[in-house]
Design a protein around this motif. Sequence first.
Motif, short mmCIF file in Angstrom:
data_model
loop_
_atom_site.label_atom_id
_atom_site.label_comp_id
_atom_site.label_asym_id
_atom_site.label_seq_id
_atom_site.Cartn_x
_atom_site.Cartn_y
_atom_site.Cartn_z
N PRO A 51 0.86 -1.19 0.00
CA PRO A 51 0.00 0.00 0.00
C PRO A 51 0.89 1.24 0.00
O PRO A 51 1.99 1.22 0.57
N ARG A 52 0.43 2.30 -0.62
CA ARG A 52 1.23 3.53 -0.65
C ARG A 52 1.42 4.03 0.78
O ARG A 52 0.46 4.15 1.53
N PRO A 53 2.66 4.31 1.18
CA PRO A 53 2.92 4.77 2.55
C PRO A 53 2.13 6.03 2.89
O PRO A 53 2.03 6.95 2.09
N ASN A 90 8.89 3.14 13.41
CA ASN A 90 8.97 1.79 13.98
C ASN A 90 10.33 1.14 13.79
O ASN A 90 10.52 -0.03 14.15
N LYS A 91 11.26 1.89 13.22
CA LYS A 91 12.65 1.45 13.05
C LYS A 91 12.74 0.07 12.40
O LYS A 91 13.36 -0.86 12.92
N ARG A 92 12.12 -0.04 11.22
CA ARG A 92 12.18 -1.31 10.51
C ARG A 92 12.21 -1.09 9.01
O ARG A 92 11.69 -0.08 8.50
N ILE A 93 12.82 -2.02 8.32
CA ILE A 93 12.83 -1.99 6.86
C ILE A 93 11.54 -2.65 6.39
O ILE A 93 11.30 -3.83 6.67
N VAL A 94 10.70 -1.89 5.70
CA VAL A 94 9.44 -2.43 5.21
C VAL A 94 9.68 -3.44 4.11
O VAL A 94 9.12 -4.52 4.09
N ARG A 95 10.55 -3.07 3.19
CA ARG A 95 10.89 -4.02 2.11
C ARG A 95 12.17 -3.60 1.42
O ARG A 95 12.48 -2.42 1.32
N ARG A 96 12.89 -4.61 0.93
CA ARG A 96 14.08 -4.38 0.10
C ARG A 96 13.80 -4.91 -1.29
O ARG A 96 13.37 -6.04 -1.46
N ILE A 97 14.08 -4.09 -2.32
CA ILE A 97 13.99 -4.52 -3.70
C ILE A 97 15.41 -4.65 -4.24
O ILE A 97 16.18 -3.69 -4.20
N GLU A 126 19.49 2.45 -19.13
CA GLU A 126 18.20 1.85 -19.50
C GLU A 126 17.83 0.71 -18.55
O GLU A 126 16.66 0.52 -18.21
N LEU A 127 18.84 -0.05 -18.12
CA LEU A 127 18.58 -1.10 -17.12
C LEU A 127 18.15 -0.46 -15.80
O LEU A 127 17.26 -0.97 -15.11
N ALA A 128 18.78 0.67 -15.46
CA ALA A 128 18.41 1.37 -14.23
C ALA A 128 16.98 1.87 -14.30
O ALA A 128 16.25 1.85 -13.31
N ASP A 129 16.56 2.31 -15.48
CA ASP A 129 15.16 2.73 -15.67
C ASP A 129 14.21 1.59 -15.33
O ASP A 129 13.19 1.78 -14.68
N GLU A 130 14.56 0.38 -15.81
CA GLU A 130 13.73 -0.80 -15.52
C GLU A 130 13.70 -1.07 -14.02
O GLU A 130 12.66 -1.41 -13.46
N ALA A 131 14.85 -0.93 -13.38
CA ALA A 131 14.94 -1.19 -11.93
C ALA A 131 14.05 -0.24 -11.16
O ALA A 131 13.32 -0.65 -10.24
N LEU A 132 14.08 1.04 -11.52
CA LEU A 132 13.28 2.04 -10.80
C LEU A 132 11.79 1.88 -11.09
O LEU A 132 10.96 1.98 -10.19
N GLU A 133 11.46 1.62 -12.34
CA GLU A 133 10.05 1.48 -12.72
C GLU A 133 9.40 0.32 -11.96
O GLU A 133 8.35 0.47 -11.34
N SER A 134 10.02 -0.85 -12.03
CA SER A 134 9.42 -2.03 -11.40
C SER A 134 9.61 -2.01 -9.88
O SER A 134 8.71 -2.36 -9.13
N GLY A 135 10.78 -1.57 -9.43
CA GLY A 135 11.06 -1.56 -8.00
C GLY A 135 10.15 -0.64 -7.21
O GLY A 135 9.63 -1.01 -6.16
N LEU A 136 9.96 0.57 -7.71
CA LEU A 136 9.08 1.52 -7.02
C LEU A 136 7.63 1.04 -7.01
O LEU A 136 6.90 1.25 -6.03
N MET A 137 7.21 0.42 -8.11
CA MET A 137 5.85 -0.13 -8.15
C MET A 137 5.66 -1.18 -7.06
O MET A 137 4.64 -1.21 -6.37
N GLU A 138 6.67 -2.02 -6.88
CA GLU A 138 6.57 -3.07 -5.86
C GLU A 138 6.55 -2.49 -4.44
O GLU A 138 6.01 -3.11 -3.53
N LEU A 139 7.12 -1.30 -4.30
CA LEU A 139 7.12 -0.64 -2.98
C LEU A 139 5.85 0.18 -2.75
O LEU A 139 5.68 0.77 -1.69
N GLY A 140 5.00 0.23 -3.77
CA GLY A 140 3.78 1.03 -3.65
C GLY A 140 4.02 2.49 -3.94
O GLY A 140 3.20 3.35 -3.61
N LEU A 141 5.15 2.79 -4.57
CA LEU A 141 5.51 4.18 -4.86
C LEU A 141 5.50 4.47 -6.35
O LEU A 141 5.64 3.58 -7.17
#
Length: 218
Positions: free
Chosen positions: A31-33, A165-172, A203-218
């Motif tokens: 969910p979006r933070p 809460n001093k915790r890592i919600v998720r790592r991508i 271009e690979l970094a673009d893919e990382a940010l696009e998919s990674g942020l989506m998975e984080l809800g961002l």
Amino acid sequence: MKRLFLYILAAVGTLMILGGCQTKSDLVKLPRPVGKLAVAGFTNPMFNYELLAGYLAHEGHPVDKKVINELDQKLVHTLSKHGVTGFARPAITKQCQEIEVFENMGSQREAAYSYWINVGKCMSADYLLVPQVLFWQPHRGMKKPNYNVQPASVVIDLYLIDVNNKRIVRRIHFDETQTPLTENMLDAGKFFKRGGKWVSAMELADEALESGLMELGL
């Protein structure tokens, strides 16, 4: 015979691309933070003690600062494209990154964790997005896939930290080295999606940010 092989290859690529389109919406999303989000600038850990998780394949290999600056810009652009607004940008968070220091917490990993929690507190943030580029190898050579080249290779980590809460919600974790289609037919979908050519590290970094942020809800 060669033409038949190309037709088969194209058909396989089409099917795999269609399959990729079906699974894109199935990405696990948080969910979006809710609360104040601060976004750290990209850091380039060169030693394992700077990491929040995992290990570096090779220590002591810096990434060009121009690349880091461009990654920061792309991170902000992708967040904005996803509709994330009102966050503290890397240029602001950088001030807290420069103020805070690694403390002696009994272990190196605890020191890195404490550092980022303190950066989040310094920003009065509820959540802190920490992006790190662990490895960067640019593409060198011809664009056509039938030439011997140095393929682009990128390793990027994205961490979403719950500061209160001093915790890592998720790592991508994104670890991608482009390979020729002849070496890995399982990556045919990616091959055709990239236009059947070698792509750049950015271009690979673009893919990382696009998919990674989506998975984080961002």
